[in-house]
Motif scaffolding. Structure first.
Motif, PDB file in Angstrom:
ATOM      1  N   LYS A   1       0.843  -1.186   0.000  1.00  0.00           N
ATOM      2  CA  LYS A   1       0.000   0.000   0.000  1.00  0.00           C
ATOM      3  C   LYS A   1       0.885   1.246   0.000  1.00  0.00           C
ATOM      4  O   LYS A   1       2.094   1.169   0.257  1.00  0.00           O
ATOM      5  CB  LYS A   1      -0.916   0.017   1.230  1.00  0.00           C
ATOM      6  N   PRO A   2       0.313   2.410  -0.299  1.00  0.00           N
ATOM      7  CA  PRO A   2       1.120   3.641  -0.339  1.00  0.00           C
ATOM      8  C   PRO A   2       1.902   3.867   0.955  1.00  0.00           C
ATOM      9  O   PRO A   2       1.393   3.649   2.055  1.00  0.00           O
ATOM     10  CB  PRO A   2       0.064   4.735  -0.543  1.00  0.00           C
ATOM     11  N   VAL A   3       3.151   4.287   0.795  1.00  0.00           N
ATOM     12  CA  VAL A   3       4.004   4.597   1.942  1.00  0.00           C
ATOM     13  C   VAL A   3       3.591   5.960   2.488  1.00  0.00           C
ATOM     14  O   VAL A   3       3.544   6.948   1.754  1.00  0.00           O
ATOM     15  CB  VAL A   3       5.489   4.609   1.542  1.00  0.00           C
ATOM     16  N   LYS A   4       3.286   6.003   3.793  1.00  0.00           N
ATOM     17  CA  LYS A   4       2.749   7.235   4.378  1.00  0.00           C
ATOM     18  C   LYS A   4       3.779   8.019   5.170  1.00  0.00           C
ATOM     19  O   LYS A   4       3.825   9.250   5.103  1.00  0.00           O
ATOM     20  CB  LYS A   4       1.553   6.903   5.275  1.00  0.00           C
ATOM     21  N   LEU A   5       4.607   7.326   5.971  1.00  0.00           N
ATOM     22  CA  LEU A   5       5.555   8.001   6.848  1.00  0.00           C
ATOM     23  C   LEU A   5       6.894   7.276   6.836  1.00  0.00           C
ATOM     24  O   LEU A   5       6.952   6.077   6.581  1.00  0.00           O
ATOM     25  CB  LEU A   5       5.030   8.040   8.289  1.00  0.00           C
ATOM     26  N   MET A   6       7.972   8.010   7.124  1.00  0.00           N
ATOM     27  CA  MET A   6       9.280   7.377   7.260  1.00  0.00           C
ATOM     28  C   MET A   6      10.146   8.185   8.209  1.00  0.00           C
ATOM     29  O   MET A   6       9.971   9.396   8.364  1.00  0.00           O
ATOM     30  CB  MET A   6       9.971   7.189   5.912  1.00  0.00           C
ATOM     31  N   SER A   7      11.084   7.479   8.875  1.00  0.00           N
ATOM     32  CA  SER A   7      11.985   8.120   9.826  1.00  0.00           C
ATOM     33  C   SER A   7      13.275   7.319   9.894  1.00  0.00           C
ATOM     34  O   SER A   7      13.269   6.093   9.741  1.00  0.00           O
ATOM     35  CB  SER A   7      11.324   8.195  11.205  1.00  0.00           C
ATOM     36  N   VAL A   8      14.383   8.002  10.149  1.00  0.00           N
ATOM     37  CA  VAL A   8      15.682   7.350  10.267  1.00  0.00           C
ATOM     38  C   VAL A   8      15.913   6.965  11.725  1.00  0.00           C
ATOM     39  O   VAL A   8      15.695   7.776  12.639  1.00  0.00           O
ATOM     40  CB  VAL A   8      16.807   8.280   9.779  1.00  0.00           C
ATOM     41  N   ALA A   9      16.336   5.724  11.960  1.00  0.00           N
ATOM     42  CA  ALA A   9      16.625   5.255  13.318  1.00  0.00           C
ATOM     43  C   ALA A   9      17.772   6.075  13.901  1.00  0.00           C
ATOM     44  O   ALA A   9      18.739   6.391  13.211  1.00  0.00           O
ATOM     45  CB  ALA A   9      16.976   3.775  13.310  1.00  0.00           C
ATOM     46  N   ARG A  10      17.667   6.397  15.184  1.00  0.00           N
ATOM     47  CA  ARG A  10      18.686   7.249  15.805  1.00  0.00           C
ATOM     48  C   ARG A  10      19.888   6.452  16.296  1.00  0.00           C
ATOM     49  O   ARG A  10      20.980   7.006  16.428  1.00  0.00           O
ATOM     50  CB  ARG A  10      18.072   8.030  16.967  1.00  0.00           C
TER      51      ARG A  10
END
Length: 492
Positions: free
Chosen positions: A247-256
């Motif tokens: 499904k469409p990708v909604k959010l993303m974040s880089v691991a700290r």
């Protein structure tokens, strides 16, 4: 026999004179080294210099008669970051009557906002000096979906040290493209998605000179792009295409805890973790972890090895090392519209309907029905905007014509500010977007006739707020009262 001389052999006055040239971090390090140097680092002569440079309109004697210069300076610094004044430097700008999609405020006092496919940048330094201050960027052909600021030094555009404090703007759009902006024009255009690009990574991935940024799209793919590639059209910029979401990708974040790990979540609530250093010869081999949440996500943040996901009426915490759910920090009957985290104090703030709620993660663990530590009442409609830092919480929403400011330590409301036109208080123009950076914040609202951007800077404010004062100052509802060190970063 020769004897060696150490720094502690110098007299305190000489050391204090040297200490006047140190920044707050160096002063903190000096104070922690030994009792003698701590006494020197706390001396009034050093902190008089900080007052004269950073608070020229208010001398310490007028701020606090009962405490020393250092304590007065730190108390004022804290109050400024809590917006506890009624006279900030303020400026407002009228725009077209279109909804605001995104709003950024960088440390150089540049405001960036998008309305539909148009991006505008207001350079506050130029506003106050009488120079041209408005830049319009209109190369996108459809609505802007995401905006990020990255350091210029991490791109191939960087040339010399004077540029070290500059940023580049990266934007994604429903026109299937990503654009990199600098000096008022588009420097790169990245194409590759087979549909609207929905989100961008919040930080760059990797270390050294080979850093990349990521994008997610309605085509359910994750793509990695190099900021070091040359050429106006961004040739050779696409480094990898990652498949796995359906499904469409909604959010993303880089691991700290590991900057090569990218966390993405799609509209079907599926979480995937990608190791971007893995060879992309096998398209799905980069996926090193999977999980899911109960509802469509509204927000996602990483801290160290933990992932926080707001979805439905809860905020779930997932350990990225094991992909196991650590806790469900918030469970309620009402939808979560927004959230922010302050891991250093184990706090989560969620935006609900007509109110925001503050949660202590430690008290929520192992509890079937966690209760908020305090409810931040007084809002109108959904609270879709939440900012939290070590000093304050700022909340607002599209049906509320004011934003509210609260103390982190006590949950006490300290101030409120109008978002719409102060000349038309009943215009019902709520807060569409908000950005907070240290002593400054900016809001955007859209009325029937026009849009309005408000900028407020408390750096030189002198008149303390009194409308929210109480006879008895409440103690902390979460822990013993905490003091603030000389080096706490207000911009986090």
């Amino acid at each position: 026999m020769e004897t060696s001389t150490t720094i502690t052999d110098m007299d305190a006055d000489s050391l204090a004179e040297c200490g006047r040239y140190l920044d707050l971090q160096d002063l903190s390090n000096m104070a922690m080294s030994c009792k003698f140097l701590k006494t020197v680092a706390y001396s009034d002569s050093i902190w008089q210099r900080w007052f004269s440079e950073h608070c020229p309109l208010q001398m310490p004697s007028t701020f606090s008669q009962a405490s020393g210069v250092r304590e007065s300076y730190l108390a004022r610094r804290k109050a400024l970051r809590q917006f506890k004044f009624v006279d900030p430097l303020a400026a407002k700008f009228r725009t077209e009557a279109k909804p605001f999609n995104h709003l950024l405020l960088d440390k150089n006092n540049n405001i960036v906002f998008s309305q539909g496919s148009m991006i505008q940048m207001i350079k506050m330094g130029s506003v106050f000096s009488g120079r041209d201050f408005l830049v319009t960027l209109n190369d996108h052909k459809a609505r802007i979906t995401c905006m990020r600021l990255f350091h210029l030094s991490e791109t191939s555009l960087f040339r010399s040290e004077p540029q070290e404090e500059e940023n580049v703007l990266v934007t994604s759009s429903c026109d299937h493209s990503i654009r990199l902006w600098w000096k008022g024009s588009c420097q790169r255009c990245f194409r590759g998605h087979n549909g609207p690009v929905s989100t961008l990574s919040d930080k760059l991935l990797g270390d050294g000179s080979g850093k990349v940024f990521a994008s997610g799209g309605e085509d359910a793919t994750v793509r990695l792009w190099s900021l070091s590639s040359s050429g106006k059209r961004g040739q050779q910029a696409l480094k990898a295409t990652l498949y796995g979401h359906t499904k469409p990708v909604k959010l993303m974040s880089v691991a700290r805890h590991k900057t090569s790990l990218l966390v993405t979540i799609s509209k079907d609530s599926k979480v995937r973790v990608w190791d971007t250093t893995t060879s992309s010869a096998v398209r799905s081999s980069c996926c090193v972890g999977m999980a899911s949440v109960l509802s469509e996500p509204v927000g996602m943040k990483c801290d160290e090895s933990l992932l926080y996901v707001a979805a439905g009426s809860s905020v779930a915490t997932i350990d990225l090392r094991t992909m196991q759910r650590v806790s469900t920090a918030v469970i309620g009957q009402h939808k979560v519209y927004s959230f922010d985290i302050l891991p250093s104090k184990s706090l989560i703030c969620t935006g609900g309907y007509d109110k925001a709620m503050l949660w202590d993660i430690r008290k929520s663990q192992g509890t079937l029905k966690p209760e908020p530590v305090i409810e931040l009442d007084g809002h109108v409609g959904p609270v879709t905007l939440v900012h939290m830092d070590p000093y304050k919480i700022v909340t607002g929403g599209p049906e509320d014509d004011h934003i509210s400011v609260w103390e982190v330590e006590t949950g006490t409301q300290t101030n409120t500010w109008v978002c719409g036109s102060d000349e038309e208080p009943n215009s019902n123009a709520g807060c569409s977007a908000m950005a907070v950076n240290g002593c400054r914040f900016v809001t955007a609202s859209c009325g029937k006739e026009d849009g309005l951007v408000w900028f407020r800077d408390f750096t030189d404010a002198t008149c303390p707020v009194s409308s929210f004062s109480h006879e008895d100052k409440p103690s902390s509802k979460f822990w013993d009262p905490q003091s603030y060190s000389d080096t706490e970063n207000s911009d986090d």
